[in-house]
Design an enzyme around this catalytic site. Structure first.
Site, PDB file in Angstrom:
ATOM      1  N   SER A  67       0.845  -1.190   0.000  1.00 30.62           N
ATOM      2  CA  SER A  67       0.000   0.000   0.000  1.00 30.62           C
ATOM      3  C   SER A  67       0.880   1.239   0.000  1.00 30.62           C
ATOM      4  O   SER A  67       1.996   1.222   0.524  1.00 30.62           O
ATOM      5  CB  SER A  67      -0.889   0.008   1.237  1.00 30.62           C
ATOM      6  OG  SER A  67      -0.145   0.436   2.361  1.00 30.62           O
ATOM      7  N   LYS A  68       0.344   2.320  -0.596  1.00 31.18           N
ATOM      8  CA  LYS A  68       1.100   3.576  -0.667  1.00 31.18           C
ATOM      9  C   LYS A  68       1.310   4.171   0.724  1.00 31.18           C
ATOM     10  O   LYS A  68       2.227   4.942   0.931  1.00 31.18           O
ATOM     11  CB  LYS A  68       0.378   4.574  -1.583  1.00 31.18           C
ATOM     12  CG  LYS A  68       0.403   4.150  -3.045  1.00 31.18           C
ATOM     13  CD  LYS A  68      -0.022   5.266  -3.997  1.00 31.18           C
ATOM     14  CE  LYS A  68      -1.516   5.439  -4.032  1.00 31.18           C
ATOM     15  NZ  LYS A  68      -1.943   6.389  -5.082  1.00 31.18           N
ATOM     16  N   ARG A  69       0.448   3.797   1.675  1.00 31.05           N
ATOM     17  CA  ARG A  69       0.607   4.309   3.041  1.00 31.05           C
ATOM     18  C   ARG A  69       1.833   3.713   3.707  1.00 31.05           C
ATOM     19  O   ARG A  69       2.586   4.382   4.388  1.00 31.05           O
ATOM     20  CB  ARG A  69      -0.634   3.971   3.880  1.00 31.05           C
ATOM     21  CG  ARG A  69      -1.724   5.007   3.840  1.00 31.05           C
ATOM     22  CD  ARG A  69      -2.749   4.810   4.963  1.00 31.05           C
ATOM     23  NE  ARG A  69      -3.011   3.412   5.297  1.00 31.05           N
ATOM     24  CZ  ARG A  69      -3.826   2.633   4.600  1.00 31.05           C
ATOM     25  NH1 ARG A  69      -4.429   3.102   3.515  1.00 31.05           N
ATOM     26  NH2 ARG A  69      -4.035   1.381   4.959  1.00 31.05           N
TER      27      ARG A  69
END
Length: 507
Positions: free
Chosen positions: A257-259
């Protein structure tokens, strides 16, 4: 393998949402779409699914174009190119969806729902407490607006939900997974209160109208497939074939995930200095096996054309692979070493410009020097961004060369003596550029090495391994640098002597 689906040439699409920096998964899907489309002589379409207005980002669409072009994953139709089935942005197709919503309402396959978000939240909470499956409880089904308004949790702007029958078909054929089953869906919203369709309706309508024959997407969409197949059936359309790809996973086996993972962002790879051909090769290996040679050995390095040629849905490993950056770094280093030196030098330019080493448009002498320096550093870096500290010393004035702390700490007690011996040994060599043909040049790496070995290794009796450390520090300011004698040749006599004297006089 046939070159056509039953209805015509194969047509595949990638349909990202412009909600921030493009996800690496977009490139991953696009690559498999494109490989199959090219192999089958079909078309690859880019569609922008921008109906999620809450998360929409203005600059995101351009980033998508830039990163996919950088990877050379080029599309045949899209918002920027046009095509026979446009517009290719969902927000420009809003009128397209309304007649289908009306048809589903008229056929009693869909109904209005006036429940407020508070009521839906309470309902979900209650279901979770009672350990019931979560899903809409059909309070609005079969009611008129007036009847519903008399009950609690009413919102005057309704959404439209599909009415999922109890006997909905939950199994389907998948090109990668074979016969696959999904959980029973609830009555999914297909038109939001703001008049925008939800993903589930828009994707079905667009895939039909754009004549998409194969839908390639991540395995997280398996649970949506029964509702999509239901909508195709209700609207009287042939459904495309589905291929649910293994997800890209991090070392903890979680979906990236980009997080949590900076490298989930496609632009990160460009910023770090990965080569697009290395990233494409790496992404292919995340789902598809390596090339098997005639003698049975595996080859992990291959071109996109080779990937297209032997692409086969049945070879995709449904479990997928762990996104291993060390493997990607190894591949990138290999691709960097394979580049023709002029190509390598030109790929370094944006990084050297960003780091203030060179102007955006360097002079011819600066470019000529870069070509020679590039040859020295090409085997020493894994990422293009690592070139700056190695290249910078060739472009700074002698007085401005910074000596790094670790290089300074490494200098032994005899450093001053070594530098003095080097200066004396190099002084007699002419620094002239030779005649018009470049003949008669004395200041060469071979000559420099010969004189320095005589003066320091033989003359001072310093071990070869330790002999040249002070010279490297004086010339490059670094503990680790490109090959020393070649560096001195490129810098020229005046600059080399200056730097040797500057460090000697400091000690």
């Amino acid at each position: 393998m046939t070159k056509h689906s039953e209805t015509g040439p194969v047509r595949l699409r990638v349909a990202p949402s412009p909600t921030g920096d493009p996800h690496v998964g977009t490139a991953y899907m696009a690559m498999f779409d494109l490989a199959f489309a090219r192999q089958q002589g079909g078309q690859f379409i880019l569609r922008i699914e921008d109906t999620d207005r809450a998360r929409f980002r203005e600059d995101s669409e351009q980033q998508l174009y830039d990163t996919l072009h950088w990877l050379d994953l080029t599309w045949d139709e899209g918002p920027d190119k046009g095509g026979p089935y446009g517009p290719y942005r969902q927000s420009e197709r809003l009128d397209t969806y309304k007649p289908y919503v009306e048809q589903l309402l008229a056929d009693r396959k869909a109904y209005y729902c006036w429940c407020s978000s508070e009521r839906l939240a309470e309902m979900r909470e209650r279901q979770q407490k009672l350990k019931q499956p979560t899903g809409y409880d059909r309070l609005c089904y079969g009611k008129t607006e007036e009847e519903r308004a008399e009950l609690p949790g009413f919102n005057s702007t309704p959404v439209v939900r599909m009415f999922v029958p109890d006997d909905v078909e939950l199994t389907f054929d998948d090109l990668i997974l074979g016969r696959t089953s999904a959980p029973k869906p609830d009555d999914q919203v297909i038109l939001k209160a703001d008049g925008f369709p939800t993903y589930h309706l828009a994707v079905v309508v667009d895939d039909h109208l754009m004549k998409i024959t194969h839908v390639v997407r991540g395995q997280e969409w398996i649970s949506s497939t029964p509702k999509h197949l239901l909508l195709f059936k209700w609207l009287g359309w042939e459904a495309p074939k589905f291929a649910h790809m293994p997800l890209l996973r991090d070392e903890k086996k979680a979906k990236i995930s980009k997080r949590k993972n900076p490298w989930a962002r496609l632009t990160w790879f460009k910023e770090q200095g990965y080569l697009p051909e290395a990233l494409v090769n790496f992404l292919a290996l995340q789902g598809h096996p390596p090339v098997i040679e005639a003698d049975g050995t595996e080859r992990e390095i291959f071109t996109f054309e080779e990937f297209v040629e032997r692409f086969d849905w049945s070879k995709i490993n449904p479990a997928g692979a762990i996104f291993n950056l060390e493997k990607l770094n190894w591949l990138n280093g290999h691709y960097i070493r394979e580049l023709e030196v002029g190509d390598f030098a030109s790929r370094l330019l944006p990084f050297l410009h960003a780091d203030g080493v060179l102007d955006a448009h360097p002079s011819l002498p600066e470019l000529g020097r870069l070509q020679r320096v590039a040859e020295l550093v090409q085997t020493r870096i894994v990422l293009l961004s690592e070139a700056t500290p190695l290249v910078k010393p060739f472009y700074v004035p002698d007085d401005d060369l910074e000596i790094s702390e670790d290089a300074r700490k490494d200098l032994k007690d005899n450093a001053k003596e070594v530098l003095s011996a080097a200066i004396d040994a190099l002084e007699p060599i002419s620094g002239s550029l030779g005649d018009a043909l470049g003949d008669g040049v004395e200041w060469t790496a071979e000559r420099i090495e010969k004189e320095l070995r005589e003066a320091i290794v033989e003359g001072l009796g310093v071990k070869p391994r330790l002999a040249f450390g002070p010279l490297r520090t004086a010339v490059s300011g670094q503990k680790i640098s490109p090959p020393l004698f070649e560096s001195m040749e490129i810098l020229g006599k005046a600059s080399t002597m200056n730097r040797l004297k500057l460090l000697r006089d400091e000690l």
